[in-house]
Design an enzyme around this catalytic site. Sequence first.
Site: not given
Lengths: 525, 525
Positions: A207, A457, A482
Site C-alpha cells: 500500500s 483491489d 490489497h
Amino acid sequence: MATKTKPSILVLSLLIIIINIFSSRPSLASEPSNSPSSSSSSSSRWAPRFLGRFSQPPNHSHRHQQQQQKYRYETRYFSQRLDHFSFSELPNFPQRYLISTEHWAGPQRRGPIFFYCGNEGDIAWFAANTGFVWEIAPRFGAMVVFPEHRYYGESMPYGSRDEAYKNATTLSYLTAEQALADFAVLIRELKRNLSAEACPVVLFGGSYGGMLAAWMRLKYPHVAVGALASSAPILQFEDIVPPETFYDIVSNTFKRESTSCFNTIKESWDVITSEGQKNDGLLQLTKTFRLCGTLKSTEDLRNWLDSAYSYLAMVNYPYSSEFMMPLPGHPIREVCRKMDGSPTGSSILERIFEGVSIYYNYSGSVDCFQLDDDPHGLDGWNWQACTEMVMPMSSSRDVSMFPTYDYNFSSFQDECWKDFRVIPRPRWITTVFGGHDIKTALKKFGSNIIFSNGLLDPWSGGGVLQNVSETIVALVTKEGAHHIDLRASTSEDPDWLLEQRAIEIKLIEGWISNYYQEEKAIFNM
Amino acid sequence: MATKTKPSILVLSLLIIIINIFSSRPSLASEPSNSPSSSSSSSSRWAPRFLGRFSQPPNHSHRHQQQQQKYRYETRYFSQRLDHFSFSELPNFPQRYLISTEHWAGPQRRGPIFFYCGNEGDIAWFAANTGFVWEIAPRFGAMVVFPEHRYYGESMPYGSRDEAYKNATTLSYLTAEQALADFAVLIRELKRNLSAEACPVVLFGGSYGGMLAAWMRLKYPHVAVGALASSAPILQFEDIVPPETFYDIVSNTFKRESTSCFNTIKESWDVITSEGQKNDGLLQLTKTFRLCGTLKSTEDLRNWLDSAYSYLAMVNYPYSSEFMMPLPGHPIREVCRKMDGSPTGSSILERIFEGVSIYYNYSGSVDCFQLDDDPHGLDGWNWQACTEMVMPMSSSRDVSMFPTYDYNFSSFQDECWKDFRVIPRPRWITTVFGGHDIKTALKKFGSNIIFSNGLLDPWSGGGVLQNVSETIVALVTKEGAHHIDLRASTSEDPDWLLEQRAIEIKLIEGWISNYYQEEKAIFNM
C-alpha cells in the site's frame, strides 16, 4: 445473520471500542448526484484511504497481543533527525523499529536484511500482518527490520502525539521524503553497528508502504538491492490515471459478483437522500441501520456505507481474515448474497443493511453501530493527503455504483486550509518521484522492483501493471486483493497466490545472488 | 617579471578590487609539520574549494560586462519554495535564471532543453564561462537555461544576502538537495509554460555544478535524459578516496613540470615559519612578498601560497585564460620556469615570490598584494562545507609538497560550530547520494551520465574515472584541468580537447535520439 448470544461485558465493550475506532470515515469522494450545490460539503475532499484508523489498533486489544506473540522481535528506538533536508535546529525524535536477528546468517556470510518500509500506522500491527516477510526470512538467513513511519505509532516528534499533531508547523515534517531519509539513515546506522555494510538490503512494503519501498529503491539505489512493492498505487497522482479509476474498480468488483447487488447499491443513494428529507426520515434511517445515536445527516450514513464497500474491495481475500475487520472469505460475495437473498419484499435499505452487516458485524456481536463523529480529527494520513498525497478521485456516471462526483481541486484545497492551514502541492509527488511516462523514465533507470497488484483491489488502478524492463516486473493476479501476497500463508491459499509468492521469492533470490556475484567480481578486480 | 608600466588609476583600482576579491583564502588543510600544537588553528578546517570568491565577480566589472554580451539571454525570476521537503510556512524566494530560446526548435519538434546546474556563485559568471553549452545549442536546436543556485548571486531567500546569511536558521535551507528540487520544479514549470513537456532535458554542470548534474540525473531520472558532469568529485566524501588525494595531485602536477620547482615549494614552508620567528621576520616577509599590509602571522602567507598552487593546478589550461585570474597557457610550467630560472643565489623565498607572481600578478600591474583578512566571513560555500559538503583533506608526508596535515574531523566540527553554530553531517552525502561501492550501485541503475575529468585537476581524484556501464561513461584526459571541456572553444584547443568534446556531443546526440525513439515506440503502442 448476527448471532444473538450475549457476549460478556468485557468482550462487548472491547468490541464497541473497536467498532468506534474502525468505523472512522475513510472515504468520501462522493456527493449525491442530485445535490451539486452541496459540493462544498466538508467531506468532499476525502479520497479513499489505504487504512482507516485500523492503522492504530488499541495497544491492549486482545488481537494485538496475540499478534505480537506470533513473531519474535526486539523493539528498539533510533534517534532520528526531524528534518533531513535542512540544518534547522529541531529536536530529534525516537523512531521505533522492530528487529529480529534470529535467523540472520550474520555479517561474515553477508546475510540479507529484510526491511519493511513502515507505513501510516502502528508498526507492530504491520509486523503482525506481514507474515510473508517473517516466513521467508529463515530460508534467506535474513535479518528482519520493521521501522515505524514518523508521526505514527510511537514514533512521535516533539515528545507526544498531541505535540506532534498540534498544528501545521509541528506536522510539517510528516512527508514521504523525510520518511525515506529516515529509512536510509537507519539502514546505514544498523549496518555500521552490526558490521553489516556488505549485507544486501531487500525492501518490502504494502500500500503506501509499497509506494515507499518502490520510491526508496528509485531514490536510494545504493542502499537496497531491490524492492517488493505490493499494491503500491504510485500512479494515482495528478492526471496519470483517470480519477474515476478507484471507484470504477470497487464497482466492478461488486458487479462481478452480482449485477443485482451492484444495482441495489447504485439505487440506494437516492433512496437514502429522499428518505432523509422526510419527516422523521433521519430517525427512520437510524432505526433501519441500527445506529447507536440519531443520524445527523444522510451524508454520515452514505460515508459509512461508501467506506464499507471500498474496504470490502480492498480486503476481498479468498479466505477469512481479520486484516481490517473479521470477515469471511470472498466477503463481497457474502455481502451480495445477503443483499440478494433478503426476503422478498425487503426494501432497498433493508437489503443494504443486511449486506454491510457482513462488514461491520460479521461476528454478530454488535448491538448498534456508532458512526464516526470526528472525521476531520488531526490524523496523519489526512495530513499527508492534504499536503503531498493528493490523489484525485471522482465517481463516474456510467461505471460507478457510487453517487456521481467530479474531483474538484479547488474545494479540496479550501478544506485542507480549513482543517490544517496548509496548502496542498498536487504536482510535487510527480516532480520528486516521477510518474508520467514512467516506462521511458524507468526503462533504462532503476532495476529490481516487483510491483505486485491484485485486480480486485481498487488501488490496483494506480499501480504499475505492466513490466517496465527485465528487472522491473509487474505481477498481476486477477483474483488478488490489497497486498495479499504480503500476508502470512494459510492452508486456504489458492494456487495462484502460492505461485505468485514463489515467483517473488525467486526474484528476490536473483537480486541477492546477483549482488553477491557483482561484489565478488569487483573484489577480484 | 612584473611590467612597470603604470596603469591608469581606474584600471588600477579595479585590479586591486579584483585582487582583494580573488585572494580570499580557499585552502588551508595544511599545518606546518613542526608545529602540531597549532592544529587548533582556526583555519585548519578549510578544505580546498572549487572557487574562491571569484564566484561572485563584481557585477560592474569590465570583464563581466563583456561576457554578458558574449551570449544572448533573457534574465527571469521564478518564485521558488524555500523548503521543498517540509510544509513549514516559509517565504518563497526569487530564483534567477537565464534563458535563451533563440535556437530552440520549439515544442512541436521537441527541441531539447540544455539545463546548466548552477553552482556556488553568480549564474551570469557561470554562463559566461560555459561556452560549450552555448556553442553546441544551435546544432541541437536547443533552448539554453542557466538557473542560479539558491543563496548565490541574486537568488537570495529572505529578501537580501544579509538576511539570508544572517545565521544558521536562515542559512539552513542552503543544501544540495534543496537546490536539486529547485531545478526539478523549475524544469517542470518551464516545460508546462512552454508546452514543452515532451522536450528532452540535458543537464550540464562543472565542479560542484557537475556533482549536482550527476546527482540530478540519479535522483530525478524522469526529469532529464542525461547529464554531462564535468570535474565532479562525487567521491571526495567520507572515506571513499584517501584524504591525501587532492594535495597529492596538486603536488604531482608541479613535480611533473619540474622536480626542483616542487622541491623549492616543499622546502619553503619551514623557511617561512623560521623566518617568521626571527625578530622583524614578519616585516621581512612582508617586504619579500610585497604585501600591502604588514603580515600578522606566517599562516596567512602560507594560506595565500597554498591557495595559488591549488588553483594553478585547477586552471592549468593549455592556453591563456581568465577563468580565475588572467594567466598564461600551462601556467604551472610558467610558475616553475620563474622559480627555477631566478638568478643564481636567489633565496628560496625570492624564488617562491617570482613563481606565485605568475598567479597573482600575471598582468604585472599589481604594486602590492592584499592578503584576505576575513577568511571566516559568512560565505555560501563555507556553510555548505560545514554542513553537507564535508570533504576530508590531508596532506601526506611523502607525496605532497605541502606541509604535512592529518584531517581531523573533531577540530573541523569545532570550527564549524564556532563559525556558524552548525554541526556538520559527514555521512549524509553518502547516505543520500551514495558513493561507496558506486559501481555496484550504478551498474544496473542510472544511465546516460558522462563523468569528464582532466588528470591535472586535483579534483579529478574524487571523480569517477572508469566507465560504470555502457551509458555511464568516464572521459578522462591526461592533460585536462578543471572542467576545461565546458569552456568556450579557442583556436588553441589541443586535439585531445576537440576529440573529447566531439565524443560528448555524440553521446548527447545518442541520448536525445534514443529518447525520441522510445517515445515514438510508446506512442505507437
